[in-house]
Design an enzyme around this catalytic site. Sequence first.
Site, PDB file in Angstrom:
ATOM      1  N   CYS A   4       0.847  -1.204   0.000  1.00 51.04           N
ATOM      2  CA  CYS A   4       0.000   0.000   0.000  1.00 51.04           C
ATOM      3  C   CYS A   4       0.881   1.253   0.000  1.00 51.04           C
ATOM      4  CB  CYS A   4      -0.907  -0.003   1.224  1.00 51.04           C
ATOM      5  SG  CYS A   4      -1.806   1.532   1.467  1.00 51.04           S
ATOM      6  N   CYS A   7       0.548   3.360   3.215  1.00 40.89           N
ATOM      7  CA  CYS A   7       1.222   2.704   4.344  1.00 40.89           C
ATOM      8  C   CYS A   7       2.730   2.954   4.264  1.00 40.89           C
ATOM      9  CB  CYS A   7       0.938   1.203   4.364  1.00 40.89           C
ATOM     10  SG  CYS A   7      -0.659   0.761   5.084  1.00 40.89           S
ATOM     11  N   ASP A  30      -0.451  16.980  -1.441  1.00 42.55           N
ATOM     12  CA  ASP A  30      -0.755  16.100  -2.584  1.00 42.55           C
ATOM     13  C   ASP A  30       0.262  16.351  -3.693  1.00 42.55           C
ATOM     14  OD1 ASP A  30      -3.615  14.549  -3.579  1.00 42.55           O
ATOM     15  OD2 ASP A  30      -2.163  15.119  -5.120  1.00 42.55           O
ATOM     16  N   HIS A  46      -3.796   1.109   8.515  1.00 48.53           N
ATOM     17  CA  HIS A  46      -4.495   0.925   7.239  1.00 48.53           C
ATOM     18  C   HIS A  46      -5.983   0.658   7.433  1.00 48.53           C
ATOM     19  CE1 HIS A  46      -4.773  -0.077   2.947  1.00 48.53           C
ATOM     20  NE2 HIS A  46      -5.787  -0.829   3.362  1.00 48.53           N
ATOM     21  N   ASN A  86     -12.778  10.206  -1.165  1.00 49.42           N
ATOM     22  CA  ASN A  86     -13.321   9.367  -2.220  1.00 49.42           C
ATOM     23  C   ASN A  86     -13.339   7.921  -1.744  1.00 49.42           C
ATOM     24  OD1 ASN A  86     -13.608  11.503  -4.115  1.00 49.42           O
ATOM     25  ND2 ASN A  86     -11.398  11.435  -4.481  1.00 49.42           N
ATOM     26  N   GLY A  92     -13.860   7.526  -7.767  1.00 49.19           N
ATOM     27  CA  GLY A  92     -12.523   7.789  -8.285  1.00 49.19           C
ATOM     28  C   GLY A  92     -11.410   7.580  -7.274  1.00 49.19           C
ATOM     29  N   THR A  94      -8.276   6.268  -6.000  1.00 44.44           N
ATOM     30  CA  THR A  94      -7.141   5.623  -6.670  1.00 44.44           C
ATOM     31  C   THR A  94      -6.187   4.974  -5.684  1.00 44.44           C
ATOM     32  OG1 THR A  94      -5.911   7.710  -6.702  1.00 44.44           O
ATOM     33  CG2 THR A  94      -7.244   7.188  -8.647  1.00 44.44           C
ATOM     34  N   HIS A  99      -8.169   8.246   3.079  1.00 40.50           N
ATOM     35  CA  HIS A  99      -7.516   9.544   3.168  1.00 40.50           C
ATOM     36  C   HIS A  99      -8.537  10.643   2.972  1.00 40.50           C
ATOM     37  CE1 HIS A  99      -7.255   8.106  -1.008  1.00 40.50           C
ATOM     38  NE2 HIS A  99      -7.395   9.373  -1.373  1.00 40.50           N
TER      39      HIS A  99
HETATM   40  P1  5GP Z   1      -7.879   9.575  -4.502  1.00 40.10           P
HETATM   41  O1  5GP Z   1      -8.010   9.749  -5.990  1.00 40.10           O
HETATM   42  O2  5GP Z   1      -7.598   8.134  -4.136  1.00 40.10           O
HETATM   43  O3  5GP Z   1      -9.025  10.171  -3.726  1.00 40.10           O
HETATM   44  O4  5GP Z   1      -6.624  10.441  -4.069  1.00 40.10           O
HETATM   45  C1  5GP Z   1      -5.324   9.996  -4.158  1.00 40.10           C
HETATM   46  C2  5GP Z   1      -4.468  11.226  -4.162  1.00 40.10           C
HETATM   47  O5  5GP Z   1      -3.140  10.825  -3.865  1.00 40.10           O
HETATM   48  C3  5GP Z   1      -4.424  11.950  -5.503  1.00 40.10           C
HETATM   49  O6  5GP Z   1      -4.870  13.293  -5.324  1.00 40.10           O
HETATM   50  C4  5GP Z   1      -2.965  11.876  -5.916  1.00 40.10           C
HETATM   51  O7  5GP Z   1      -2.499  13.050  -6.543  1.00 40.10           O
HETATM   52  C5  5GP Z   1      -2.255  11.618  -4.600  1.00 40.10           C
HETATM   53  N1  5GP Z   1      -1.034  10.845  -4.715  1.00 40.10           N
HETATM   54  C6  5GP Z   1      -0.851   9.682  -5.412  1.00 40.10           C
HETATM   55  N2  5GP Z   1       0.394   9.226  -5.234  1.00 40.10           N
HETATM   56  C7  5GP Z   1       1.020  10.111  -4.410  1.00 40.10           C
HETATM   57  C8  5GP Z   1       2.346  10.184  -3.864  1.00 40.10           C
HETATM   58  O8  5GP Z   1       3.213   9.336  -4.088  1.00 40.10           O
HETATM   59  N3  5GP Z   1       2.623  11.258  -3.060  1.00 40.10           N
HETATM   60  C9  5GP Z   1       1.690  12.208  -2.783  1.00 40.10           C
HETATM   61  N4  5GP Z   1       2.079  13.215  -1.985  1.00 40.10           N
HETATM   62  N5  5GP Z   1       0.449  12.168  -3.273  1.00 40.10           N
HETATM   63  C10 5GP Z   1       0.111  11.133  -4.083  1.00 40.10           C
HETATM   64 ZN    ZN Z   2      -2.332   1.385   3.646  1.00 39.35          ZN
END
Ligand code: 5GP
Ligand code: ZN
Length: 113
Positions: A4, A7, A30, A46, A86, A92, A94, A99
Site C-alpha cells: 500500500c 502505508c 498532494d 491501514h 473518495n 474515483g 485511486t 484519506h
Molecule cells: P484519490 O483519488 O484516491 O481520492 O486520491 C489519491 C491522491 O493521492 C491523488 O490526489 C494523488 O495526486 C495523490 N497521490 C498519489 N500518489 C502520491 C504520492 O506518491 N505522493 C503524494 N504526496 N500524493 C500522491
Molecule cells: Zn495502507
Amino acid sequence: MSDCLFCKIAAGEIPSDKVYENDDVLAFNDINPQAPVHILVIPKTHIDSVGEVTPENSHIAARCLEAVAEIAREKDLKNGFRLISNCGEDAGQTVKHMHFHILAGIPLDEKVK
Ligand code: 5GP
Ligand code: ZN
C-alpha cells in the site's frame, strides 16, 4: 499492508512533503494539487476507505478529523476549506488507504461532481 502506497508513506519508506504528524495521523501535500492548498490526511493504520469504518476502528477516523481541524487552525484556513474522501471506484478512489483531501486557498466550485 505491504503493497500500500500510503502505508509506505506513513512508515517513511516513501518520502512525502509532510505538513502535520502525530502518533496516529500523517498529513502531506498532494503530489498533484487541485487547489493552492491540497493536503492529504491519512491514518497510520491501514483502513481501505471510509466505507470500511466500523465501531471498532472509528476512533482512527476521529483522529483524522481532529487532525483536519488542527491543520486548518495551523494553516489559518479561516476562509474555509473543503474536505473530500473518495470511496470506491465510482468516486474515483485511486489509493485504497483511507484519506481525506483538504482543499483550500481559492473559492471552490459549488459542484460536487
Ligand atoms: P484519490 O483519488 O484516491 O481520492 O486520491 C489519491 C491522491 O493521492 C491523488 O490526489 C494523488 O495526486 C495523490 N497521490 C498519489 N500518489 C502520491 C504520492 O506518491 N505522493 C503524494 N504526496 N500524493 C500522491
Ligand atoms: Zn495502507
